[in-house]
Design an enzyme around this catalytic site. Structure first.
Site, PDB file in Angstrom:
ATOM      1  N   HIS A 139       0.914  -1.113   0.318  1.00 55.59           N
ATOM      2  CA  HIS A 139       0.296  -0.117   0.177  1.00 55.59           C
ATOM      3  C   HIS A 139       0.742   1.451  -0.126  1.00 55.59           C
ATOM      4  CE1 HIS A 139      -3.256   2.059   0.207  1.00 55.59           C
ATOM      5  NE2 HIS A 139      -4.030   2.081   1.492  1.00 55.59           N
ATOM      6  N   GLN A 142      -0.291   4.808   0.586  1.00 56.75           N
ATOM      7  CA  GLN A 142      -0.491   5.377   2.252  1.00 56.75           C
ATOM      8  C   GLN A 142       1.111   5.441   3.173  1.00 56.75           C
ATOM      9  OE1 GLN A 142      -3.128   5.300   4.265  1.00 56.75           O
ATOM     10  NE2 GLN A 142      -2.288   6.368   5.784  1.00 56.75           N
ATOM     11  N   CYS A 269      -3.572   3.330   9.822  1.00 51.12           N
ATOM     12  CA  CYS A 269      -3.694   4.490   8.152  1.00 51.12           C
ATOM     13  C   CYS A 269      -5.342   4.222   8.023  1.00 51.12           C
ATOM     14  CB  CYS A 269      -3.329   3.158   7.225  1.00 51.12           C
ATOM     15  SG  CYS A 269      -3.659   1.379   7.393  1.00 51.12           S
TER      16      CYS A 269
HETATM   17  N1   CP Z   1      -6.259   3.558   4.846  1.00 51.67           N
HETATM   18  C1   CP Z   1      -7.161   3.503   3.488  1.00 51.67           C
HETATM   19  O1   CP Z   1      -6.174   3.344   2.039  1.00 51.67           O
HETATM   20  O2   CP Z   1      -8.599   3.716   3.608  1.00 51.67           O
HETATM   21  P1   CP Z   1      -9.322   3.380   2.712  1.00 51.67           P
HETATM   22  O3   CP Z   1      -9.400   1.753   2.126  1.00 51.67           O
HETATM   23  O4   CP Z   1     -10.543   3.457   3.206  1.00 51.67           O
HETATM   24  O5   CP Z   1      -8.648   4.014   1.454  1.00 51.67           O
END
Ligand code: CP
Length: 329
Positions: A139, A142, A269
């Site tokens: 990810h 993030q 996150c």
């Molecule tokens: N942290 C994050 O990616 O949040 P969402 O899943 O809401 O996009």
């Protein structure tokens, strides 16, 4: 498609932090910070005017969706959203064909998908930049917001200590990538049954990364500048047998935070499950930077979009702040 075939990929893709030069990652954060301060790079208040971003979501999202859509609009561009259930992706149209078609309409594609292979297939077929909005493996968007948030609270992250407590999941992998690319120490406390991927740890250690993996939360957190955790079961996954029991000792509570530095911050996150991976006292308490972290998704996306979509001028230096004497009020 093998993961390390980056040389076959066209365009300036934001696929993972380990694929991008540290200097470029740093300039993305500088760009993001300049916009956040209301000081866009010279001559670039709306640098993406006339450009469009397609966003594909195969999994739910609040922050990624809203922050990308607003980020490109605030940079002068536009966004369209495709969801699996309401597009031909859900009826069997291939990722590669979708990439070819979208490349005729838009200037970049952001995708949140269930499998990294799909991200790589999309990037291989697209003729515009592709951005990883989360896969089962990583990810990276993030982490750009996370590093930005750390530095706002704690100063430069280089040489500092971040402790992770929980599953060695996709967020943990991106934290490992970030530790190498931004030069900080990362201590991961994970149940032995849920370690971070061995190949990622080996990649980091081969590059001199200071990555420690332990089952002992106290050892990981002691003296850290920041404590991070994530949900026990990632979205879209069915709870693997016993996962909650394995992760219960890794909950971040006030006792865990008290082992870190006195001024340590807590990051998550989001979305969070109070009473599972973190207590309400911590995430809603004075050490929590989780809400700044969520806000910084908006700012960090601007740096990522600019790097992908305006390679000719994305790194322009921020405009000088007008002197107070001469400034219009
Ligand atoms: N942290 C994050 O990616 O949040 P969402 O899943 O809401 O996009």
């Amino acid at each position: 498609m093998p993961r390390d075939n980056g040389s076959q990929l066209r365009g300036r893709h934001f696929l993972d932090l380990d694929r991008i030069a540290p200097a470029d990652l740093r300039r993305m954060l500088d760009f993001a910070a300049a916009y956040k301060r209301g000081r866009p790079p010279a001559g670039a208040a709306k640098p993406l005017a006339g450009k469009a971003l397609a966003m594909i979501f195969e999994k739910p999202s609040t922050r990624t969706r809203v922050s990308f859509e607003l980020a490109i609009k605030q940079l002068g561009g536009d966004a369209v959203v495709l969801e699996r259930g309401s597009s031909q992706l859900g009826r069997g149209e291939t990722i590669a064909d979708t990439a070819r078609v979208l490349s005729r309409y838009v200037d970049a594609i952001m995708v949140r998908t269930t499998k990294e292979e799909k991200l790589l297939e999309l990037a291989a077929a697209a003729t515009v930049p592709v951005i990883n909005g989360l896969t089962d493996r990583t990810h990276p968007c993030q982490l750009m917001a996370d590093v930005m948030t750390f530095e706002e609270h704690q100063g430069p992250i280089k040489g500092r200590v971040v402790a992770w407590s929980g599953d060695g999941n996709n967020m943990a992998t991106s934290w490992i990538h970030a530790a190498v690319q931004f030069g900080f120490e990362l201590r991961l406390a994970c149940p032995p049954e849920l370690p971070p991927p061995a190949d990622v740890v080996a990649w980091a250690q081969a590059r001199g990364g200071r990555i420690g993996v332990t089952a002992d939360v106290e050892r990981a957190v002691k003296g850290a500048d920041c404590v991070v955790t994530d949900v026990w079961v990632s979205m879209g996954e069915h709870e693997p047998t016993n996962q909650h029991n394995l992760l219960r000792p890794y909950q971040v509570d006030e006792r865990v935070m008290s082992l870190a530095k006195k001024d340590a911050i807590f990051m998550h996150c989001l979305p969070a499950h109070r009473g599972e991976e973190v207590t309400a006292a911590v995430i809603d308490g004075p050490q929590s930077a989780a809400w700044d972290e969520a806000e910084n998704r908006l700012h960090a996306q601007k740096g990522i979009l600019a790097w992908c979509m305006m390679p000719e001028g994305w790194g322009a230096k921020p405009a000088k702040t007008p002197s107070r004497r001469g400034a219009k009020r």
